[in-house]
Write a protein that holds these residues in place. Structure first.
Motif, PDB file in Angstrom:
ATOM      1  N   VAL A   1      -2.994  -1.099  12.085  1.00 48.89           N
ATOM      2  CA  VAL A   1      -3.020   0.055  11.179  1.00 48.89           C
ATOM      3  C   VAL A   1      -1.909  -0.162  10.175  1.00 48.89           C
ATOM      4  O   VAL A   1      -0.734  -0.017  10.508  1.00 48.89           O
ATOM      5  N   PHE A   2      -2.259  -0.513   8.940  1.00 47.22           N
ATOM      6  CA  PHE A   2      -1.228  -0.785   7.948  1.00 47.22           C
ATOM      7  C   PHE A   2      -0.731   0.532   7.378  1.00 47.22           C
ATOM      8  O   PHE A   2      -1.321   1.110   6.469  1.00 47.22           O
TER       9      PHE A   2
ATOM     10  N   TYR B   1       0.802  -1.214   0.000  1.00 43.06           N
ATOM     11  CA  TYR B   1       0.000   0.000   0.000  1.00 43.06           C
ATOM     12  C   TYR B   1       0.838   1.268   0.000  1.00 43.06           C
ATOM     13  O   TYR B   1       0.457   2.262  -0.563  1.00 43.06           O
ATOM     14  N   PHE B   2       1.924   1.264   0.714  1.00 39.88           N
ATOM     15  CA  PHE B   2       2.698   2.477   0.907  1.00 39.88           C
ATOM     16  C   PHE B   2       4.117   2.269   0.421  1.00 39.88           C
ATOM     17  O   PHE B   2       4.615   1.166   0.379  1.00 39.88           O
ATOM     18  N   SER B   3       4.782   3.379   0.127  1.00 39.57           N
ATOM     19  CA  SER B   3       6.170   3.297  -0.285  1.00 39.57           C
ATOM     20  C   SER B   3       7.055   2.989   0.912  1.00 39.57           C
ATOM     21  O   SER B   3       6.629   3.086   2.049  1.00 39.57           O
ATOM     22  N   GLY B   4       8.302   2.635   0.635  1.00 42.48           N
ATOM     23  CA  GLY B   4       9.258   2.446   1.715  1.00 42.48           C
ATOM     24  C   GLY B   4       9.444   3.769   2.442  1.00 42.48           C
ATOM     25  O   GLY B   4       9.216   4.838   1.902  1.00 42.48           O
ATOM     26  N   ALA B   5       9.852   3.684   3.686  1.00 42.70           N
ATOM     27  CA  ALA B   5      10.043   4.891   4.484  1.00 42.70           C
ATOM     28  C   ALA B   5      11.480   4.948   4.969  1.00 42.70           C
ATOM     29  O   ALA B   5      12.095   3.925   5.234  1.00 42.70           O
ATOM     30  N   SER B   6      12.005   6.134   5.069  1.00 48.28           N
ATOM     31  CA  SER B   6      13.340   6.310   5.638  1.00 48.28           C
ATOM     32  C   SER B   6      13.362   7.637   6.370  1.00 48.28           C
ATOM     33  O   SER B   6      12.483   8.462   6.225  1.00 48.28           O
TER      34      SER B   6
END
Length: 188
Positions: free
Chosen positions: A112-113, A45-50
């Motif tokens: 919560v995804f 659903y979401f992009s990678g996070a950094s």
């Protein structure tokens, strides 16, 4: 009463349209059938996070592994290192602390995804001293396919091939509803 109902109908339609627009923008699938495809491919659903590579404030201490690392979760560690080596980047070292953080994150993602935690704080606040990159996914049933999909996504790939990252912990949570939640937590 009739006026109140007539006023609420446009507001309700606006809210439904706004929510549907968000789902489309973020690629969020709206039904359980779409979330659990039969072919074993899943949904990211979401992009990678950094976050910044500057060491963060304080940490939440996590002691011992909450759950044993499943072979599928360890497989994404191995496959990730294969991609890094092929790209000429040093392989990552396994981190028990990041694996513990990933274990807690997959359980939070079941609630919560998102790259936000259930309490509304950013993902890295689970342990700000060690967490610098995160990839999450749901409903992939094969580690090789999952890492290939992450590699085809610019932000997930950026985390996997980031030469500043030196450690990795992974986790998989197989929920009672049949969904598989995955997390990669990257550290310096």
């Amino acid at each position: 009463m009739k006026r109140l109902i007539l006023l609420l109908i446009p507001l309700r339609l606006f809210m439904i349209t706004a929510i549907a627009s968000l789902f489309i923008c973020f690629g969020i699938e709206s039904t359980a059938a779409e979330m659990a495809p039969e072919n074993g491919s899943g949904v990211i659903y979401f992009s990678g996070a950094s976050r910044s590579v500057q060491p963060g404030p304080g940490a939440v201490y996590i002691s011992g592994s909450v759950y044993p690392i499943l072979p599928e979760a360890y497989a994404i560690f191995t496959i990730t290192n294969e991609y890094r080596t092929a790209a000429g980047i040093a392989p990552l070292t396994w981190s028990d602390a990041l694996a513990d953080a990933a274990t807690l994150r997959v359980q939070e993602c079941r609630q919560v995804f998102s790259h936000m935690r259930p309490d509304g704080s950013p993902w890295w606040t689970l342990n700000a001293a060690i967490m610098y990159g995160e990839n999450i996914a749901v409903n992939y049933f094969d580690a090789q396919i999952l890492v290939q999909v992450w590699m085809s996504s610019p932000q997930h790939k950026e985390n996997i091939l980031n030469p500043r990252y030196h450690t990795l912990g992974t986790a998989l949570y197989k929920a009672e509803n049949g969904y598989w939640y995955w997390a990669q937590e990257f550290g310096l």
